[in-house]
Design a protein around this motif. Structure first.
Motif, PDB file in Angstrom:
ATOM      1  N   GLN A 277       0.839  -1.202   0.000  1.00 54.90           N
ATOM      2  CA  GLN A 277       0.000   0.000   0.000  1.00 54.90           C
ATOM      3  C   GLN A 277       0.874   1.251   0.000  1.00 54.90           C
ATOM      4  OE1 GLN A 277      -3.796  -0.559   0.092  1.00 54.90           O
ATOM      5  NE2 GLN A 277      -2.601  -2.191  -0.862  1.00 54.90           N
ATOM      6  N   THR A 307      -5.956  -0.594   1.825  1.00 54.19           N
ATOM      7  CA  THR A 307      -6.060  -0.042   3.181  1.00 54.19           C
ATOM      8  C   THR A 307      -5.476   1.357   3.282  1.00 54.19           C
ATOM      9  OG1 THR A 307      -3.920  -1.016   3.786  1.00 54.19           O
ATOM     10  CG2 THR A 307      -5.890  -2.333   4.248  1.00 54.19           C
ATOM     11  N   LEU A 311      -4.953   3.899   6.593  1.00 55.58           N
ATOM     12  CA  LEU A 311      -3.753   3.451   7.306  1.00 55.58           C
ATOM     13  C   LEU A 311      -2.470   4.039   6.751  1.00 55.58           C
ATOM     14  CD1 LEU A 311      -4.582  -0.337   7.898  1.00 55.58           C
ATOM     15  CD2 LEU A 311      -5.053   1.644   9.370  1.00 55.58           C
ATOM     16  N   THR A 318       2.554  -2.942   5.493  1.00 55.81           N
ATOM     17  CA  THR A 318       1.299  -2.842   4.745  1.00 55.81           C
ATOM     18  C   THR A 318       0.775  -4.206   4.304  1.00 55.81           C
ATOM     19  OG1 THR A 318       2.246  -2.512   2.518  1.00 55.81           O
ATOM     20  CG2 THR A 318       1.950  -0.551   3.899  1.00 55.81           C
ATOM     21  N   LEU A 322      -2.629  -5.967   5.733  1.00 55.52           N
ATOM     22  CA  LEU A 322      -3.697  -6.218   4.768  1.00 55.52           C
ATOM     23  C   LEU A 322      -4.111  -7.682   4.806  1.00 55.52           C
ATOM     24  CD1 LEU A 322      -5.486  -5.402   2.362  1.00 55.52           C
ATOM     25  CD2 LEU A 322      -3.492  -5.718   0.879  1.00 55.52           C
ATOM     26  N   LEU A 325      -6.074  -8.466   8.081  1.00 54.52           N
ATOM     27  CA  LEU A 325      -7.429  -7.908   8.085  1.00 54.52           C
ATOM     28  C   LEU A 325      -8.398  -8.820   7.334  1.00 54.52           C
ATOM     29  CD1 LEU A 325      -6.596  -4.147   7.448  1.00 54.52           C
ATOM     30  CD2 LEU A 325      -7.872  -5.018   9.422  1.00 54.52           C
ATOM     31  N   PHE A 331     -12.132  -7.158   7.155  1.00 56.97           N
ATOM     32  CA  PHE A 331     -12.144  -6.306   5.972  1.00 56.97           C
ATOM     33  C   PHE A 331     -13.465  -6.567   5.243  1.00 56.97           C
ATOM     34  CE2 PHE A 331      -9.028  -4.096   3.008  1.00 56.97           C
ATOM     35  CZ  PHE A 331     -10.005  -3.641   2.140  1.00 56.97           C
TER      36      PHE A 331
END
Length: 361
Positions: A277, A307, A311, A318, A322, A325, A331
């Motif tokens: 991310q 995200t 975030l 990251t 991710l 989640l 998520f």
């Protein structure tokens, strides 16, 4: 047991996201300069608006004043170990990806000795001397590279259980006078990898890594503040955003395709593309370029969960955040199912990039 039946699978994951939420509006009173030391001409309202349009970032998390990267990594590791339902004394390796070590609030001093992995092993109170703990600085792709290394240990028979952590506090090394500082955030993620012999081949199917250093090495680097009135002895994370964007767009989609070809997996079989991310527009452009490499114009809805809007970019954290989640059902609209094929990919300082093809057991 034939090598083809030995699988490297994720058996547990965890994350830690600091409670301190920092919105874009919190940067309204910053004084932003360009690399030459001149104040940016636009108002902060305009700067922030353009920033949000390009990056997709609305808010991010910053570590609390009494926290450092090893604290965040330890909390994520605790969760991963608990989810994997294992005795931490049985871990063979702890690999910690980061880039700046433990940087205390209000300090610019990088603290990397003892290694963060040793600090986290200490916090976990693991007595086993054969639980080998070491750090891996590899830019933003560090966590995925650590996962690849863990995979090698498991496939060789050197290990049966490996803890892979990505943790970073980029807020501590960001220049408040550089608009790029609004990209960076703090957080940690972790997974437990284990070797499995039952069932068909699953987990890590293939991986691929590149390091481009001839002209690209210093596109991400540590340099003084853009504000000439600030001490030029302190170093902050700096990047050439345009060159990195162009590099990512050229290198990463082809790297993913090469990795899929190596695994003999068609893009049409991939359920999720989990990208580092870094920047919303950049990630979207990379995904579009990937599909164009296959002559495809239609991208399946929801194939690339993101995200970054809430975030930010916390570097090595990251991807594991991710993953965690989605894996734990936190998520909305995203889930992993048995048999799903996913691709992990990351790009960052070095310049380094990597990709992994993974099948859920």
């Amino acid at each position: 047991m034939p090598a083809s039946t030995l699988s490297t699978v994720i058996t547990g994951s965890g994350r830690y996201l600091p409670s301190q939420v920092v919105s874009n509006q919190d940067f309204l009173h910053n004084e932003f300069y360009d690399p030459s030391g001149k104040r940016l001409p636009n108002t902060n309202e305009v700067i922030i608006q353009k920033f949000q349009q390009i990056t997709g970032i609305v808010e991010r998390r910053f570590a609390l004043e009494d926290q450092v990267a090893s604290d965040l990594g330890y909390l994520a590791a605790q969760e991963a170990i608990q989810r994997a339902n294992l005795d931490p004394e049985t871990l063979d390796y702890i690999i910690v990806a980061h880039n700046f070590g433990d940087v205390k609030a209000g300090s610019r001093r990088v603290d990397m000795m003892p290694p963060l992995a040793s600090r986290i092993k200490h916090k976990l109170q693991i007595a086993n001397p054969y639980t080998v703990a070491y750090d891996l600085p590899f830019g933003c792709p560090g966590w995925l590279q650590a996962l690849i290394q863990g995979h090698y240990f498991l496939q060789s028979g050197e290990a049966k259980k490996v803890l892979v952590i990505g943790t970073e506090t980029l807020s501590r090394v960001s220049d408040a006078h550089d608009r790029d500082s609004m990209i960076f955030s703090d957080g940690a993620g972790a997974v437990v990898l284990e070797a499995r012999t039952e069932g068909p081949k699953a987990g890590v199917l293939q991986h691929l890594t590149v390091s481009d250093t001839l002209t690209q090495t210093f596109w991400l680097n540590s340099s003084p503040s853009y504000n000439p009135e600030v001490s030029q002895e302190d170093l902050y994370i700096k990047m050439d955003g345009r060159k990195i964007y162009e590099y990512a767009l050229t290198r990463v989609p082809q790297l993913i395709k090469d990795c899929l070809d190596k695994a003999q997996v068609p893009l049409s079989a991939i359920k999720k593309v989990l990208l580092h991310q870094a920047n919303e527009k950049m990630d979207e452009a990379m995904l579009e370029r990937l599909f164009k490499l296959y002559g495809l114009d239609t991208i399946p809805a929801g194939i690339m969960p993101m995200t970054i809007s809430t975030l930010g970019n916390n570097s090595v954290a990251t991807l594991p955040v991710l993953y965690d989640l989605i894996a734990r059902g936190d998520f909305d609209g995203q889930q992993f199912q048995s048999g799903d094929l996913v691709v992990f990919a990351s790009v960052g300082a070095g310049m380094n990039a990597n990709a992994v093809v993974y099948r859920f057991p």
